[in-house]
Design a protein around this motif. Sequence first.
Motif, PDB file in Angstrom:
ATOM      1  N   GLU A   4       0.816  -1.216   0.000  1.00 59.46           N
ATOM      2  CA  GLU A   4       0.000   0.000   0.000  1.00 59.46           C
ATOM      3  C   GLU A   4       0.852   1.269   0.000  1.00 59.46           C
ATOM      4  OE1 GLU A   4      -2.559  -0.574   3.348  1.00 59.46           O
ATOM      5  OE2 GLU A   4      -4.061  -1.695   2.174  1.00 59.46           O
ATOM      6  N   SER A   5       2.107   1.148   0.411  1.00 60.91           N
ATOM      7  CA  SER A   5       3.010   2.305   0.390  1.00 60.91           C
ATOM      8  C   SER A   5       3.489   2.619  -1.019  1.00 60.91           C
ATOM      9  CB  SER A   5       4.224   2.041   1.285  1.00 60.91           C
ATOM     10  OG  SER A   5       5.141   1.151   0.648  1.00 60.91           O
ATOM     11  N   GLY A   6       3.218   1.713  -1.963  1.00 57.03           N
ATOM     12  CA  GLY A   6       3.663   1.902  -3.335  1.00 57.03           C
ATOM     13  C   GLY A   6       4.879   1.082  -3.701  1.00 57.03           C
ATOM     14  N   ALA A   7       5.440   0.352  -2.738  1.00 59.88           N
ATOM     15  CA  ALA A   7       6.607  -0.484  -3.024  1.00 59.88           C
ATOM     16  C   ALA A   7       6.183  -1.754  -3.764  1.00 59.88           C
ATOM     17  CB  ALA A   7       7.319  -0.861  -1.727  1.00 59.88           C
ATOM     18  N   LEU A   8       7.047  -2.204  -4.653  1.00 60.75           N
ATOM     19  CA  LEU A   8       6.864  -3.507  -5.272  1.00 60.75           C
ATOM     20  C   LEU A   8       7.351  -4.553  -4.287  1.00 60.75           C
ATOM     21  CD1 LEU A   8       6.222  -5.320  -7.757  1.00 60.75           C
ATOM     22  CD2 LEU A   8       8.625  -5.002  -8.426  1.00 60.75           C
ATOM     23  N   VAL A   9       6.465  -5.431  -3.859  1.00 58.88           N
ATOM     24  CA  VAL A   9       6.808  -6.467  -2.887  1.00 58.88           C
ATOM     25  C   VAL A   9       7.279  -7.709  -3.629  1.00 58.88           C
ATOM     26  CG1 VAL A   9       5.925  -7.984  -1.081  1.00 58.88           C
ATOM     27  CG2 VAL A   9       5.216  -5.587  -1.154  1.00 58.88           C
ATOM     28  N   VAL A  10       8.486  -8.150  -3.318  1.00 62.66           N
ATOM     29  CA  VAL A  10       9.063  -9.350  -3.912  1.00 62.66           C
ATOM     30  C   VAL A  10       9.274 -10.360  -2.786  1.00 62.66           C
ATOM     31  CG1 VAL A  10      11.009 -10.323  -5.188  1.00 62.66           C
ATOM     32  CG2 VAL A  10      10.229  -7.986  -5.677  1.00 62.66           C
ATOM     33  N   THR A  11       8.543 -11.458  -2.835  1.00 61.53           N
ATOM     34  CA  THR A  11       8.705 -12.501  -1.821  1.00 61.53           C
ATOM     35  C   THR A  11       9.575 -13.621  -2.383  1.00 61.53           C
ATOM     36  OG1 THR A  11       6.612 -13.538  -2.504  1.00 61.53           O
ATOM     37  CG2 THR A  11       6.538 -12.000  -0.645  1.00 61.53           C
ATOM     38  N   ILE A  12      10.348 -14.227  -1.497  1.00 61.57           N
ATOM     39  CA  ILE A  12      11.289 -15.276  -1.889  1.00 61.57           C
ATOM     40  C   ILE A  12      10.851 -16.584  -1.258  1.00 61.57           C
ATOM     41  CG2 ILE A  12      13.713 -15.939  -2.018  1.00 61.57           C
ATOM     42  CD1 ILE A  12      13.112 -13.174  -3.196  1.00 61.57           C
ATOM     43  N   GLY A  13      10.597 -17.592  -2.097  1.00 59.15           N
ATOM     44  CA  GLY A  13      10.257 -18.904  -1.567  1.00 59.15           C
ATOM     45  C   GLY A  13      11.450 -19.545  -0.869  1.00 59.15           C
ATOM     46  N   LEU A  14      11.163 -20.495   0.007  1.00 56.64           N
ATOM     47  CA  LEU A  14      12.228 -21.210   0.701  1.00 56.64           C
ATOM     48  C   LEU A  14      12.530 -22.507  -0.042  1.00 56.64           C
ATOM     49  CD1 LEU A  14      11.081 -20.737   4.408  1.00 56.64           C
ATOM     50  CD2 LEU A  14      12.580 -19.294   3.029  1.00 56.64           C
ATOM     51  N   PHE A  15      13.802 -22.871  -0.073  1.00 55.37           N
ATOM     52  CA  PHE A  15      14.178 -24.130  -0.708  1.00 55.37           C
ATOM     53  C   PHE A  15      13.483 -25.308  -0.022  1.00 55.37           C
ATOM     54  CE2 PHE A  15      18.366 -22.030  -2.068  1.00 55.37           C
ATOM     55  CZ  PHE A  15      17.943 -21.883  -3.377  1.00 55.37           C
ATOM     56  N   ASP A  16      13.444 -26.438  -0.720  1.00 56.55           N
ATOM     57  CA  ASP A  16      12.671 -27.602  -0.262  1.00 56.55           C
ATOM     58  C   ASP A  16      13.512 -28.510   0.626  1.00 56.55           C
ATOM     59  OD1 ASP A  16      10.626 -29.378   0.053  1.00 56.55           O
ATOM     60  OD2 ASP A  16      10.578 -30.041  -2.041  1.00 56.55           O
ATOM     61  N   LEU A  17      13.884 -27.986   1.775  1.00 55.30           N
ATOM     62  CA  LEU A  17      14.739 -28.718   2.711  1.00 55.30           C
ATOM     63  C   LEU A  17      14.152 -30.070   3.091  1.00 55.30           C
ATOM     64  CD1 LEU A  17      17.171 -28.816   4.676  1.00 55.30           C
ATOM     65  CD2 LEU A  17      15.752 -27.580   6.324  1.00 55.30           C
ATOM     66  N   ALA A  18      12.834 -30.130   3.254  1.00 52.68           N
ATOM     67  CA  ALA A  18      12.201 -31.361   3.724  1.00 52.68           C
ATOM     68  C   ALA A  18      12.438 -32.545   2.794  1.00 52.68           C
ATOM     69  CB  ALA A  18      10.700 -31.140   3.904  1.00 52.68           C
ATOM     70  N   ARG A  19      12.635 -32.272   1.506  1.00 52.89           N
ATOM     71  CA  ARG A  19      12.827 -33.354   0.531  1.00 52.89           C
ATOM     72  C   ARG A  19      14.291 -33.510   0.121  1.00 52.89           C
ATOM     73  NH1 ARG A  19       7.940 -30.723  -0.838  1.00 52.89           N
ATOM     74  NH2 ARG A  19       6.126 -32.116  -0.664  1.00 52.89           N
ATOM     75  N   SER A  20      15.190 -32.919   0.886  1.00 55.38           N
ATOM     76  CA  SER A  20      16.616 -32.949   0.551  1.00 55.38           C
ATOM     77  C   SER A  20      17.331 -34.180   1.072  1.00 55.38           C
ATOM     78  CB  SER A  20      17.306 -31.705   1.128  1.00 55.38           C
ATOM     79  OG  SER A  20      17.332 -31.775   2.546  1.00 55.38           O
ATOM     80  N   GLY A  21      16.678 -34.925   1.949  1.00 59.02           N
ATOM     81  CA  GLY A  21      17.332 -36.042   2.604  1.00 59.02           C
ATOM     82  C   GLY A  21      18.085 -35.638   3.855  1.00 59.02           C
ATOM     83  N   LEU A  22      18.103 -34.363   4.183  1.00 62.61           N
ATOM     84  CA  LEU A  22      18.807 -33.872   5.358  1.00 62.61           C
ATOM     85  C   LEU A  22      17.927 -33.843   6.606  1.00 62.61           C
ATOM     86  CD1 LEU A  22      20.722 -30.877   3.709  1.00 62.61           C
ATOM     87  CD2 LEU A  22      21.611 -33.153   4.238  1.00 62.61           C
ATOM     88  N   VAL A  23      16.635 -34.021   6.404  1.00 62.23           N
ATOM     89  CA  VAL A  23      15.689 -34.015   7.523  1.00 62.23           C
ATOM     90  C   VAL A  23      15.392 -35.462   7.915  1.00 62.23           C
ATOM     91  CG1 VAL A  23      13.351 -33.365   8.230  1.00 62.23           C
ATOM     92  CG2 VAL A  23      14.678 -31.851   6.741  1.00 62.23           C
ATOM     93  N   PRO A  24      15.397 -35.789   9.214  1.00 55.58           N
ATOM     94  CA  PRO A  24      15.079 -37.160   9.629  1.00 55.58           C
ATOM     95  C   PRO A  24      13.750 -37.619   9.029  1.00 55.58           C
ATOM     96  CG  PRO A  24      15.888 -35.900  11.500  1.00 55.58           C
ATOM     97  CD  PRO A  24      15.731 -34.923  10.360  1.00 55.58           C
ATOM     98  N   ALA A  67      16.232 -27.177  -5.467  1.00 58.16           N
ATOM     99  CA  ALA A  67      15.633 -26.879  -4.158  1.00 58.16           C
ATOM    100  C   ALA A  67      15.797 -27.996  -3.148  1.00 58.16           C
ATOM    101  CB  ALA A  67      14.154 -26.543  -4.321  1.00 58.16           C
ATOM    102  N   ALA A  68      15.826 -29.249  -3.605  1.00 59.48           N
ATOM    103  CA  ALA A  68      15.967 -30.388  -2.704  1.00 59.48           C
ATOM    104  C   ALA A  68      17.352 -31.023  -2.794  1.00 59.48           C
ATOM    105  CB  ALA A  68      14.894 -31.430  -3.006  1.00 59.48           C
ATOM    106  N   ASP A  69      18.291 -30.350  -3.431  1.00 62.55           N
ATOM    107  CA  ASP A  69      19.662 -30.862  -3.566  1.00 62.55           C
ATOM    108  C   ASP A  69      20.411 -30.608  -2.263  1.00 62.55           C
ATOM    109  OD1 ASP A  69      22.367 -31.263  -4.104  1.00 62.55           O
ATOM    110  OD2 ASP A  69      22.235 -30.463  -6.133  1.00 62.55           O
ATOM    111  N   PRO A  70      20.877 -31.647  -1.577  1.00 65.53           N
ATOM    112  CA  PRO A  70      21.583 -31.411  -0.309  1.00 65.53           C
ATOM    113  C   PRO A  70      22.841 -30.577  -0.475  1.00 65.53           C
ATOM    114  CG  PRO A  70      21.824 -33.700  -1.016  1.00 65.53           C
ATOM    115  CD  PRO A  70      20.786 -33.079  -1.902  1.00 65.53           C
TER     116      PRO A  70
END
Length: 201
Positions: A104-124, A162-165
């Motif tokens: 509403e202030s007139g700024a262009l809002v750019v959101t950044i998605g998060l990488f897919d850590l859950a499917r990287s094999g690094l999460v139990p 995104a899911a590359d460890p």
Amino acid sequence: MEPAGRGGGQRDRRCDGPLPGYRERSFADRFTDALAATRPDFDAVDLATPHLLLDEIRDQQLIPALDFGPDVVMVSAGGNDAFRSFDPEKLRAELASLLTPLAESGALVVTIGLFDLARSGLVPPEHADNMARRFDELDRVTAGLARALGGIHIDTHHHPLAADPGIYAADRVHANARGHAAAFAAIATTLAQYAREHPGD
């Protein structure tokens, strides 16, 4: 919030030390560098603070961002909320309370998605499915809000790496220099396409 740029936000941008072949620069620092190189009067403010929840980001960073009067605001937020007791409707409301005043202030809002850590094999394995569901929902909510506000969502959640460890730091949560380079490339590509499609903006 990542850099708020004028004439041009939020993050934990540690790159986990040098990585052969990659500059030790975060995606947001790379973005700021790129804009500053082409705009002599470019100015930016970095409001990033690690580990904050959405309501803390809003309460601590929204007013300083608005006071800066940015043309563009880059926001990467919600991951810490998704790690905790997850309520999609509360998450949507908290994110809207942050993004809406910026738009509403007139700024262009750019959101950044998060990488897919859950499917990287690094999460139990016993936690991976639940985490994947939460972060998929976070990405869906974030993308929907950004677009509804006339902003841009950078879809790094579905990035080929995104899911590359190999893109994650030693803490197995944040990105390393390779991950930051991949995120910056996605940002640059998406914004370049936006600029071609909206030449007057």
